[in-house]
Structures are given as C-alpha cells and as structure tokens.
Design an enzyme around this catalytic site. Structure first.
Site, PDB file in Angstrom:
ATOM      1  N   ARG A 154      40.347  47.431  33.601  1.00  0.00           N
ATOM      2  CA  ARG A 154      39.527  47.207  34.807  1.00  0.00           C
ATOM      3  C   ARG A 154      38.487  48.306  35.014  1.00  0.00           C
ATOM      4  NH1 ARG A 154      42.103  43.798  39.108  1.00  0.00           N
ATOM      5  NH2 ARG A 154      43.417  42.428  37.869  1.00  0.00           N
ATOM      6  N   ARG A 188      35.678  47.486  41.306  1.00  0.00           N
ATOM      7  CA  ARG A 188      35.334  47.876  42.681  1.00  0.00           C
ATOM      8  C   ARG A 188      35.348  49.363  42.985  1.00  0.00           C
ATOM      9  NH1 ARG A 188      39.572  43.912  45.072  1.00  0.00           N
ATOM     10  NH2 ARG A 188      40.317  44.459  43.010  1.00  0.00           N
ATOM     11  N   ARG A 218      28.146  43.204  44.022  1.00  0.00           N
ATOM     12  CA  ARG A 218      29.070  42.215  44.587  1.00  0.00           C
ATOM     13  C   ARG A 218      28.653  41.787  45.988  1.00  0.00           C
ATOM     14  NH1 ARG A 218      32.330  39.256  45.577  1.00  0.00           N
ATOM     15  NH2 ARG A 218      34.480  39.931  45.629  1.00  0.00           N
ATOM     16  N   ASP A 247      37.433  37.322  34.174  1.00  0.00           N
ATOM     17  CA  ASP A 247      38.780  37.303  34.748  1.00  0.00           C
ATOM     18  C   ASP A 247      39.662  36.415  33.888  1.00  0.00           C
ATOM     19  OD1 ASP A 247      40.389  38.164  37.240  1.00  0.00           O
ATOM     20  OD2 ASP A 247      40.899  36.063  36.978  1.00  0.00           O
ATOM     21  N   TYR A 257      50.289  31.891  37.194  1.00  0.00           N
ATOM     22  CA  TYR A 257      49.247  31.748  38.218  1.00  0.00           C
ATOM     23  C   TYR A 257      49.024  30.287  38.571  1.00  0.00           C
ATOM     24  CZ  TYR A 257      46.016  34.347  41.072  1.00  0.00           C
ATOM     25  OH  TYR A 257      45.420  34.971  42.139  1.00  0.00           O
TER      26      TYR A 257
HETATM   27  O1  CP3 Z   1      40.421  45.189  32.126  1.00  0.00           O
HETATM   28  C1  CP3 Z   1      39.539  44.392  32.531  1.00  0.00           C
HETATM   29  O2  CP3 Z   1      38.501  44.751  33.065  1.00  0.00           O
HETATM   30  C2  CP3 Z   1      39.748  42.940  32.214  1.00  0.00           C
HETATM   31  C3  CP3 Z   1      39.397  41.997  33.258  1.00  0.00           C
HETATM   32  C4  CP3 Z   1      40.459  41.516  34.199  1.00  0.00           C
HETATM   33  C5  CP3 Z   1      40.228  41.269  35.568  1.00  0.00           C
HETATM   34  N1  CP3 Z   1      41.387  40.809  36.099  1.00  0.00           N
HETATM   35  C6  CP3 Z   1      38.946  41.480  36.266  1.00  0.00           C
HETATM   36  C7  CP3 Z   1      38.933  41.348  37.728  1.00  0.00           C
HETATM   37  C8  CP3 Z   1      41.800  41.198  33.929  1.00  0.00           C
HETATM   38  C9  CP3 Z   1      42.576  41.299  32.649  1.00  0.00           C
HETATM   39  C10 CP3 Z   1      42.363  40.757  35.143  1.00  0.00           C
HETATM   40  C11 CP3 Z   1      43.802  40.381  35.268  1.00  0.00           C
HETATM   41  C12 CP3 Z   1      44.174  39.431  36.290  1.00  0.00           C
HETATM   42  N2  CP3 Z   1      43.363  38.753  37.135  1.00  0.00           N
HETATM   43  C13 CP3 Z   1      45.497  39.020  36.540  1.00  0.00           C
HETATM   44  C14 CP3 Z   1      46.727  39.480  35.796  1.00  0.00           C
HETATM   45  C15 CP3 Z   1      47.416  40.574  36.546  1.00  0.00           C
HETATM   46  C16 CP3 Z   1      46.805  41.925  36.310  1.00  0.00           C
HETATM   47  O3  CP3 Z   1      46.467  42.572  37.315  1.00  0.00           O
HETATM   48  O4  CP3 Z   1      46.730  42.360  35.165  1.00  0.00           O
HETATM   49  C17 CP3 Z   1      45.461  38.115  37.590  1.00  0.00           C
HETATM   50  C18 CP3 Z   1      46.641  37.444  38.227  1.00  0.00           C
HETATM   51  C19 CP3 Z   1      44.109  37.955  37.948  1.00  0.00           C
HETATM   52  C20 CP3 Z   1      43.542  37.096  39.009  1.00  0.00           C
HETATM   53  C21 CP3 Z   1      42.792  37.941  39.952  1.00  0.00           C
HETATM   54  N3  CP3 Z   1      41.471  38.284  39.767  1.00  0.00           N
HETATM   55  C22 CP3 Z   1      43.249  38.547  41.152  1.00  0.00           C
HETATM   56  C23 CP3 Z   1      44.650  38.432  41.685  1.00  0.00           C
HETATM   57  C24 CP3 Z   1      42.161  39.247  41.685  1.00  0.00           C
HETATM   58  C25 CP3 Z   1      42.076  39.968  43.017  1.00  0.00           C
HETATM   59  C26 CP3 Z   1      42.951  41.138  43.147  1.00  0.00           C
HETATM   60  C27 CP3 Z   1      42.636  42.241  42.194  1.00  0.00           C
HETATM   61  O5  CP3 Z   1      43.565  42.857  41.649  1.00  0.00           O
HETATM   62  O6  CP3 Z   1      41.459  42.569  42.007  1.00  0.00           O
HETATM   63  C28 CP3 Z   1      41.075  39.100  40.792  1.00  0.00           C
HETATM   64  C29 CP3 Z   1      39.751  39.703  40.904  1.00  0.00           C
HETATM   65  C30 CP3 Z   1      39.297  40.572  39.793  1.00  0.00           C
HETATM   66  N4  CP3 Z   1      39.573  40.397  38.461  1.00  0.00           N
HETATM   67  C31 CP3 Z   1      38.436  41.692  39.942  1.00  0.00           C
HETATM   68  C32 CP3 Z   1      38.184  42.163  38.637  1.00  0.00           C
HETATM   69  C33 CP3 Z   1      37.279  43.298  38.255  1.00  0.00           C
HETATM   70  C34 CP3 Z   1      37.885  42.203  41.258  1.00  0.00           C
HETATM   71  C35 CP3 Z   1      36.834  41.298  41.738  1.00  0.00           C
HETATM   72  C36 CP3 Z   1      36.158  41.690  43.005  1.00  0.00           C
HETATM   73  O7  CP3 Z   1      36.728  41.545  44.091  1.00  0.00           O
HETATM   74  O8  CP3 Z   1      35.002  42.123  42.898  1.00  0.00           O
END
Ligand code: CP3
Length: 343
Positions: free
Chosen positions: A24, A28, A37, A73, A150
């Site tokens: 990640r 943010r 964003r 994502d 999910y």
């Molecule tokens: O390493 C990376 O940058 C890879 C990208 C990646 C994201 N999410 C980007 C993202 C990966 C591998 C994920 C994993 C993910 N996403 C999971 C698996 C659990 C984990 O944490 O490893 C799940 C269930 C999701 C679905 C998801 N996407 C959730 C629950 C959320 C909101 C809560 C959170 O932890 O951010 C997202 C949003 C998300 N995915 C963001 C990013 C950078 C933030 C987006 C934003 O609000 O701007």
C-alpha cells in the site's frame, strides 16, 4: 533491468543491499494522494490509467523504493465478474448483493481480464514507459479465498461467518465459487505480465482465519493451480499470506518464489520453515512506523540480522501501511534498510 536489486533478490542472487517496498505504498498517508482523491472517486482512480499511473509514481518521488506496485484494488476483477460494489468512505467497498447461494455463484461470469479490465493493463503499459527501467513494476491479484470471502461476506469481516458457513455447509457451492475465481485470477495475472508487470504478488490477506486441514482442502489446490499456470511466464512470483504463521509450509508448497510474511513470526524462524530454496519478504509491523526513528532503525536492524545476508530477502512491512503513518518515518525505514544492509 534484470540486474535491478529487486529482481536479483527475487531470483536469490547477491545484491549490494536489501531491496525494499511497502504494501500500500501508494495511498492515503501521502498528501498528494489525498489531494487527487478529493477530485476523483476511488474506483475512478483505479479505472483511469493516467490517474493510476500518477498515484503509483507518487511514493517513488519521495522515497528510494526498489519497486513500484500498480495502483488498483483486489476487487477490480471481482466487480468485472458481475458483483458490483459501492465504495463507502471510511469503510471501503460494500457489495450491492453478497454472493451466498448456488444461483448467485452460477451468475458470476468467468471473465477474460484483457477484455473486462483493460484499464489495468493500459496503466501497466503506461507505467513501464514512465518508469523507463528505473525500478521494476509489480502486478498483483487477490487470492481466491480472500476474494471469495469478500464476495460472500459482502464487506470486511471479523469472523468470516458467511464464507466459512458456505465452506462447511455447502462445500460444492464454495468449490464452484473458488474454481470460477481461480480462472479469473489466472487470466488477470497473465494479462498483467503480458502488459509488462515484471513480478507479481498474490495477496491472501484473509486466509489466516483457516486451520491447516481447511487450508489443504479449500485453498491449497486453487493457489497451487495459479502458481503452476503462471510458472512458465518467467516472472518471479510472490505469495503473501497474512496471519499464516501456522500455515507457512502449506503456503510454500502451494507455490511462489518468494513467501511474504506478516510480522507475527520471526523472519529467521519463518525462513527455516520456508526452506533455503525460496526467498522471503517482510516483515516489520506497520505500527512500528509510529514509533521513534531510533526504534524503527533498531527493529529494522534486527530483521536484517535475522536474514543474515542470505540472498532472497526483500524487505517489506508485514501488511499494508496505515493512512495515519508519518511520512518521515516511512522514509526513515526505507533509508535504514539500505544503510543497515549494505554489503
Ligand atoms: O499494496 C498495494 O498497494 C496493493 C493494492 C491494494 C489495495 N487494497 C489498494 C487500496 C491491495 C492488495 C488491497 C487489499 C484489499 N483491498 C483487501 C485485502 C485485505 C488487505 O488489507 O490486504 C481488501 C478486502 C480490499 C478491499 C478494500 N479496498 C477495502 C476494505 C478498502 C478500504 C479500507 C482500506 O483498508 O483502505 C479499500 C480501499 C483501498 N484499496 C485503498 C487502497 C490504496 C484506499 C482507497 C482510498 O480510500 O483512497
């Protein structure tokens, strides 16, 4: 590029110092990410190649990172299977209709990623041009169990009640769901590699809720199928399983050149289990980035000592960086890894 520190470590070749990236790393905690964003929704950022490219590059402008990871994502290909999400601020994606019945699983489409999510591949092509050989680009996918969770839960979950109930009470439906997701994951990763991803990581973020027997029966065959299908593509494969210290030998046997570790197990203990013929990635607790820089450096030094100069160590957090992380501490970590591991 094959001589980059990161790709050399992926192939367990000697390196000048340990390569580092952060799960990640585009996100943010960076004000430039938050600024973008404010103008675009999360899905819009994922689906617009120019925006995904910009966000991917943001952390590389600040830090001496050894790899970029495509901004997207894990739910992007799942949505393309016919399971739309609504993105709720501060909660994340929420499924419009959780997939809990045979009929709902039946309705999911086994899509070809090149046709349904071409914007991801376009972003990868753009990024390869922009990066111009500076650092390698990592592609990724969620692993079948994490994606199935999910889909069945419909949102984040603490107990995984619905997906595990399906697993135990309706195994045929669960296996059909896993088969369909597995085919999509293979098509998705294959398309990313074809577009220019030089490494990929399979994220099994939620598999730690299972015991060993359940992992063997419900997860192993699918993850193994993914790694076997893609082994011939010539790119290193990273297999990250979160909260999986009790599953590590099974995770290794399922496949992957590099086994990603969370922070709950010592790196040297984990590497003993994983064995000398694989690399390991990890594994500092993301919360340590809230500690004083001196503490971050001490813990970094400890992990580097545990790796003991063995080729095949990629430094990373044990899971994703948190949105409230101080940026200067992230920078301190990355610099400490390079300094303290210099050969
Ligand atoms: O390493 C990376 O940058 C890879 C990208 C990646 C994201 N999410 C980007 C993202 C990966 C591998 C994920 C994993 C993910 N996403 C999971 C698996 C659990 C984990 O944490 O490893 C799940 C269930 C999701 C679905 C998801 N996407 C959730 C629950 C959320 C909101 C809560 C959170 O932890 O951010 C997202 C949003 C998300 N995915 C963001 C990013 C950078 C933030 C987006 C934003 O609000 O701007």
């Amino acid at each position: 590029m094959e001589n980059s520190r990161f790709l050399r470590a992926c192939r367990r070749l000697p390196v000048d110092c340990t390569p580092v990236w952060m799960m990640r790393q585009a996100g943010r905690y960076l004000p430039e990410y938050r600024a973008l964003r404010e103008q675009h929704s999360f899905w819009e950022m994922c689906k617009t190649p120019e925006l995904a490219t910009e966000v991917t590059l943001q952390p590389l402008r600040r830090f001496d990172l050894d790899a970029a990871i495509i901004f997207s994502d894990i739910l992007v290909p799942v949505e393309a299977m016919g399971a739309p999400f609504e993105f709720i601020e501060s909660r994340g994606p929420v499924l419009e209709a959780p997939v809990r019945t045979a009929a709902a699983v039946e309705r999911l489409r086994v899509v070809e990623a090149r046709e349904t999510v071409p914007f991801v591949m376009e972003a990868i092509r753009l990024l390869r041009r922009e990066l111009d050989g500076r650092v390698p680009l990592i592609g990724f996918s969620g692993a079948p169990f994490t994606l199935a969770s999910y889909l069945v839960e419909g949102a984040g979950s603490k107990q995984y009640q619905h997906v595990k109930t399906m697993m135990y009470a309706a195994p045929d439906i669960f296996h059909t769901l896993m088969r369909k997701i597995t085919e999509v994951v293979i098509s998705y990763l294959d398309a990313q590699v074809e577009a220019g991803a030089q490494v990929f990581q399979l994220f099994d973020s939620w598999v730690g809720c299972l015991n060993r027997d359940d992992y063997r029966e419900y997860v192993f065959p699918y993850n193994q199928r993914i790694f076997r299908a893609l082994a011939g593509r010539g790119v290193p494969m990273i297999h990250f399983a979160n909260q999986a210290a009790t599953l590590l030998d099974l995770v290794r046997d399922a496949g992957g050149d590099i086994i990603g570790l969370d922070w709950r197990i010592d790196l040297d203990t984990a590497w003993e289990i994983v064995g000398p013929d694989r690399g390991v990635q990890g594994n500092i607790d993301p919360i340590l980035l809230f500690a004083p820089v001196e503490t971050i450096r001490n813990r970094t030094a400890r992990i580097i000592r545990q790796a003991d100069g063995r080729p095949g160590h990629i430094f990373n957090l044990g899971h994703g960086i948190l949105p409230t992380t101080p940026i200067d501490h992230a920078k301190a970590l990355i610099d400490a890894v390079h300094e303290l591991s210099a050969r």
